[in-house]
Enzyme design. Structure first.
Site, mmCIF file in Angstrom:
data_model
loop_
_atom_site.group_PDB
_atom_site.id
_atom_site.type_symbol
_atom_site.label_atom_id
_atom_site.label_comp_id
_atom_site.label_asym_id
_atom_site.label_seq_id
_atom_site.Cartn_x
_atom_site.Cartn_y
_atom_site.Cartn_z
ATOM 1 N N ASP A 152 0.863 -1.173 0.000
ATOM 2 C CA ASP A 152 0.000 0.000 0.000
ATOM 3 C C ASP A 152 0.903 1.227 0.000
ATOM 4 O OD1 ASP A 152 -2.163 -1.762 0.367
ATOM 5 O OD2 ASP A 152 -1.956 -1.642 2.539
ATOM 6 N N ASP A 163 -2.070 -3.072 -4.354
ATOM 7 C CA ASP A 163 -2.963 -3.551 -3.299
ATOM 8 C C ASP A 163 -3.838 -2.363 -2.895
ATOM 9 O OD1 ASP A 163 -4.173 -5.211 -1.488
ATOM 10 O OD2 ASP A 163 -2.542 -5.182 -0.053
ATOM 11 N N ASP A 215 -4.067 1.617 4.321
ATOM 12 C CA ASP A 215 -4.736 0.689 5.230
ATOM 13 C C ASP A 215 -4.376 0.990 6.678
ATOM 14 O OD1 ASP A 215 -5.842 -0.542 3.064
ATOM 15 O OD2 ASP A 215 -4.717 -2.413 3.243
ATOM 16 N N ARG A 224 -14.050 -0.115 -0.837
ATOM 17 C CA ARG A 224 -13.299 0.077 0.408
ATOM 18 C C ARG A 224 -12.989 1.541 0.658
ATOM 19 N NH1 ARG A 224 -8.764 -4.827 0.187
ATOM 20 N NH2 ARG A 224 -10.220 -6.491 -0.328
#
Length: 443
Positions: free
Chosen positions: A221, A260, A264, A317
């Protein structure tokens, strides 16, 4: 101190920050002021989200002059982070810094990481489903070579941020390309005014057993908050740069996925405020809690505030939430015609999401029921949200569209750590003009 690292006196005056929220006529309160201390030594304002609970997040604001660093490449960045351990430090990023780079900071390609005879062409030939089948994950010499190559890239791409650090971009164009910033098992970190782009995996793994048709799975990420507390992420831009997923080829019928997430927050991370950022042009955008089985680590943690962020053309997301008490308010979610769109908020295991006073700008034909997606049996609060300028009950819209996957109302808590609440109709103008790198106040 490493000879290649210069201190802040090398650049006496920070220039170029747009402070656009004021320049374009948006009211002064359109972006939070950080006590007039200037962006480098700013601290999180009192009451500004979960990172302000029981005190403040101060980062490196108390750094002595010898712990203020100006960096222009990955080697200097790592040296600055490693110098003086957890002592307060300010690390200033100037220009463009590449994660995939040699010792002199010159960008390098994926071939520089290849080990033991790995090439993508050989990998595709070895694990083509017509040859390998679909019942087992790849194994053998070429999978071992892919794994060895991936580990070599990871050693370059992953950059670890210590406690008591402010990482800040200088001017309008501070950019980090292809590096994964790891805020891992530390505390009291501030990240501001940087564009993070294209943290790509040179060596995705093919898994024919993932789903009905198999998937390419990648690492990295742009930013990960992992097991850390008191983190403020403000006025940054996150995206895929010149390597969007939509431009990638397909192998074995599936997208060759080299990215990805964008950002996060996982593994027991806690007390995080995410404000005035832009997250754009991406598929899997933000996880808050990475696994349904992580309750022992995540339960009672993952307290995160998201406010005044722009999520533009992100497929899913934004965020997907598990376990945490997440307060998401005054954000602007944009889906343009033709862009991939799956859902915005993912309601996951034991999540306690409050999503209020947000604005959604979407194509006229987009089904409002899809804005929320139920993954697990968890209630949420979703009041005073506006879709295309009209107040919309997101839970009612979802439940009408998905009668067998009903969402219950009431997250079970009421957020208190908000400095201000803007009317959702004002949010698009405020956020679109004030969010992102180069627009931080206090420049």
């Amino acid at each position: 101190m490493p000879a290649r690292m210069s201190h802040s006196r090398a650049i006496a005056v920070m220039t170029g920050c747009a402070c656009l929220a004021l320049a374009v006529g948006v009211p002064a309160q359109a972006a939070p002021h950080a006590h007039g201390r200037g962006i480098e030594r700013a601290v999180l304002p009192a009451g500004d989200g979960w990172a302000a609970a029981d005190g403040s997040t101060t980062g490196g604001s108390k750094a002595t002059p010898d712990h203020v660093y100006t960096v222009t490449d990955r080697a200097e960045l790592i040296a600055a982070f490693e110098d003086a351990g957890d002592a307060p430090k300010i690390v200033r990023v100037v220009g463009t810094l590449h994660g995939n780079a040699d010792a002199d900071g010159t960008p390098i390609g994926c071939e520089e990481y290849q080990q033991d005879g790995y090439t993508l062409e050989k990998y595709l030939a070895a694990y083509d489903p017509a040859v390998w089948g679909r019942d087992e994950v790849p194994s053998g010499p070429l999978e071992d070579a892919r794994d060895a190559s991936a580990k070599r890239q990871a050693a370059a791409v992953n950059v670890y941020v210590p406690s008591n650090t402010t990482l800040v971009g200088v001017g309008e164009d501070a950019t980090v390309i292809g590096a994964s910033l790891q805020v891992r098992n530390v505390s009291n970190v501030i990240v501001r005014n940087i564009s993070f782009e294209d943290t790509y995996d040179c060596f995705p793994q093919w898994d024919p057993t993932d789903g009905d048709t198999g998937h390419w799975n990648s690492e990295y990420d742009n930013l990960v908050v992992h097991g850390s507390s008191r983190v403020w992420v403000d006025h940054n831009t996150f995206g895929d740069g010149d390597r969007p997923d939509s431009a990638q080829p397909r192998y074995f019928g599936e997208l060759y996925q080299q990215h990805d997430g964008l950002f996060d927050i996982v593994r027991g991370a806690d007390l995080v405020t995410v404000s005035w950022n832009v997250l754009k042009d991406h598929d899997k955008t933000m996880l808050i809690g990475n696994s349904d089985g992580a309750g022992a680590t995540d339960r009672g943690r993952l307290r995160v505030t998201l406010h005044h962020n722009l999520f533009k053309d992100v497929n899913e997301r934004a965020p997907r939430v598990r376990f945490g008490q997440v307060d998401s308010y005054n954000n602007h979610f944009v889906a343009t015609e033709g862009a991939a769109y799956g859902y915005t908020y993912g309601i996951g295991a034991e999540s306690h999401l409050v999503a209020e006073h947000n604005a959604f700008t979407v194509p006229a034909g987009l089904d409002k029921a899809a804005i929320l997606k139920k993954w697990s049996e968890s209630a949420l609060t979703a009041e005073d949200n506006y879709v295309n300028g009209r107040r919309t009950d997101l839970i009612a819209a979802h439940n009408a569209g998905f009668p067998t996957a009903q969402l219950a109302r009431g997250a079970g808590w009421t957020p208190e750590l908000r400095t201000r609440i803007d009317h959702p109709r004002a949010v698009p103008a405020l956020v679109d003009r004030g969010a992102g790198a180069g627009r931080a106040p206090g420049c």
